[in-house]
Write a protein that holds these residues in place. Structure first.
Motif, PDB file in Angstrom:
ATOM      1  N   GLY A 110       0.859  -1.170   0.000  1.00 11.27           N
ATOM      2  CA  GLY A 110       0.000   0.000   0.000  1.00 11.27           C
ATOM      3  C   GLY A 110       0.894   1.217   0.000  1.00 11.27           C
ATOM      4  N   ASP A 139      -2.550   5.589  -2.468  1.00  6.21           N
ATOM      5  CA  ASP A 139      -3.262   4.329  -2.203  1.00  6.21           C
ATOM      6  C   ASP A 139      -4.108   4.040  -3.435  1.00  6.21           C
ATOM      7  N   GLY A 144      -5.674   0.551   1.416  1.00  7.57           N
ATOM      8  CA  GLY A 144      -5.513   1.626   2.382  1.00  7.57           C
ATOM      9  C   GLY A 144      -6.758   2.477   2.498  1.00  7.57           C
TER      10      GLY A 144
END
Length: 368
Positions: A110, A139, A144
Motif C-alpha cells: 500500500g 493508495d 488503504g
C-alpha cells in the motif's frame, strides 16, 4: 491525447485458465468530482538542509474505467483516491512543481511501502523529499484509505487507467488538499515509480497513454517470473474464484516476509507486517492479462526507464533483469541496476540507501 478503446472483456473462469498458461510460459521465454472534507491532518515535518519536509493529505477523483489493452472489466463508477504529497514545503505549498514523482505500490502492500514514517531511515518518499524531490504517495483503489466495498469491481487494467487520470490531474492541478480550499500545485513533469505489479501498472499506463516523463520500475519482469511467483498467483486466483472479494498475499506472515524481504531489518519487517493488507480479487484475477499486455506493450514505452532489481528476489528468476532491459526498444534511454543481496522490497532492504542514490542520480539527469 485520445483515450484508446477498451478491449473485450474475459470471464473470471477464463482469467484463471489464462493465468497458469501465461505465467508458466513466462518462465521459459474528467471533471473533478466533489469529495469529502474531513479535518486537515497536521503535516509531518522534518528539518533538512533544504528546509522543511511536509506531508499533506490529498484526494483525487477518478473513474474506475479501463481504456487500456488489458482485457478486464471494472464497474465504471466514480471513486476518490487518497494520497499524500510529500516534499519540500516550498514546492508542496507552491503553485507549480517542476517534477512530481508518483509512487505506485504492489499487490502486497500500500502507500505505506513508500512512506514508512515509523522507520525514517527507510522512508523512501521522505528521503527523496529531503533531497528536494516531491512525491505523490498513492493508495490505489481497493487499498488503504482508497476503499472499495466490492473487491471484484476493479482490475489491473482499470488501475492503469486510473493512474493515467491521476497523472492528468497532477499536470492540471485538478485535485484537492483534504479538508482545505487551498489550491494544489500543478506538476510540470511527472515520473512514475512502481514496485512489482505497481511497476507493471506504470509500464502499461506509459505505453498506452504516453504522458509521463520517466519510469522507475522496481522488481518487475514481464517474462521472468519465478515458480514461486506462479504458485502465489495461482493460489490467490483460486481463493478469489471461491467467491472472495479480497485475498492476502502470502498464506502466512512468514510466507509474506519471504516473498518481499531478504535483508530488511527486523523492525522494518514488523512494521510492514502490521500494515499488511488484503488485495482486491479483481486485481488478482486480472494478473495474467496484465502480464500479457505488459509484455506486448513494453516496446511502446518512449519515456526513459530505470530498472532496479534485487539479486535475491523470490519472485524473479535469474537472468530476468537483462531480458527486461532489452524489452524497451522505443525508450530514449534505459538504465538497469541489480542490488545483489536484496529481495523484492528494494526501498525497505538494507541496501535502501543505494537504491535511493541510484534513483536520485537518474532523476538528476531528467528535465525538471
Amino acid at each position: 491525447m485520445d483515450r484508446p478503446r477498451t478491449t473485450p472483456v474475459t470471464t473470471r473462469t477464463s482469467v484463471t485458465a489464462a493465468l497458469g498458461a501465461v505465467l508458466a510460459g513466462a518462465l521459459t521465454a474528467l471533471p473533478l468530482l466533489p469529495v469529502p472534507s474531513p479535518a486537515l491532518l497536521p503535516a509531518a515535518e522534518a528539518g533538512t538542509a533544504g528546509g522543511a519536509v511536509v506531508a499533506r493529505d490529498v484526494v483525487i477523483a477518478v473513474e474506475n474505467t479501463n481504456a487500456t489493452p488489458v482485457a478486464c472489466a471494472p464497474d465504471n463508477k466514480s471513486y476518490v483516491l487518497h494520497a499524500q504529497l510529500v516534499g519540500p514545503r516550498d514546492e508542496v505549498l507552491s503553485a507549480d512543481i517542476p517534477r512530481m514523482n508518483v509512487l505506485v505500490h504492489d499487490l502486497a502492500t500500500g502507500s505505506w511501502f513508500w512512506h514508512l514514517r515509523r522507520r525514517p531511515a527507510y522512508d523512501y518518499a521522505g528521503k527523496l523529499a529531503a533531497a528536494g524531490e516531491t512525491s505523490l504517495v498513492l493508495d490505489r483503489l481497493g487499498y488503504g484509505d482508497s476503499t472499495l466495498p466490492e473487491g471484484n469491481a476493479t482490475c489491473l487494467g482499470a488501475q492503469a487507467d486510473m493512474l493515467h487520470q491521476v497523472v492528468q490531474h497532477l499536470r492540471s492541478g485538478r485535485y484537492r488538499f483534504e479538508g482545505s480550499s487551498r489550491a494544489t500545485p500543478a506538476a510540470q513533469h511527472v515520473v512514475v515509480h512502481g514496485h512489482s505489479v505497481g511497476a507493471a501498472i506504470a509500464q502499461v499506463e506509459a505505453a498506452t497513454f504516453d504522458d509521463v516523463d520517466g519510469l522507475v520500475l522496481m522488481s518487475w519482469t514481464d517474462s521472468g517470473a519465478s515458480s514461486r511467483a506462479v504458485d502465489e498467483a495461482s493460489r490467490q486466483s483460486a481463493t478469489c474464484l471461491r467467491g472472495e472479494d479480497y485475498v492476502k498475499t502470502g498464506e502466512s506472515r512468514k510466507d509474506y516476509r519471504s516473498l518481499l524481504f531478504v535483508t530488511a531489518p527486523a523492525a522494518v519487517q514488523r512494521t510492514a507486517l502490521a500494515r499488511r493488507d488484503v488485495d482486491p480479487c479483481g486485481d488478482a484475477l486480472s494478473l495474467s492479462q496484465m502480464v500479457t499486455t505488459s509484455t506486448l506493450t513494453a516496446r511502446d514505452v518512449e519515456a526513459p526507464v530505470l530498472l532496479l532489481f534485487g539479486g535475491k528476489d523470490a519472485l524473479n528468476r535469474d537472468g530476468a533483469a537483462e531480458q527486461q532491459r532489452q524489452a524497451y526498444s522505443s525508450s530514449v534511454a534505459v538504465a538497469s541496476r541489480t542490488l545483489r543481496s536484496a529481495g523484492s522490497a528494494l526501498p525497505l532492504e538494507k541496501s535502501a540507501p543505494r537504491t535511493r542514490a541510484r534513483v536520485l542520480g537518474w532523476l538528476s539527469q531528467l528535465p525538471g
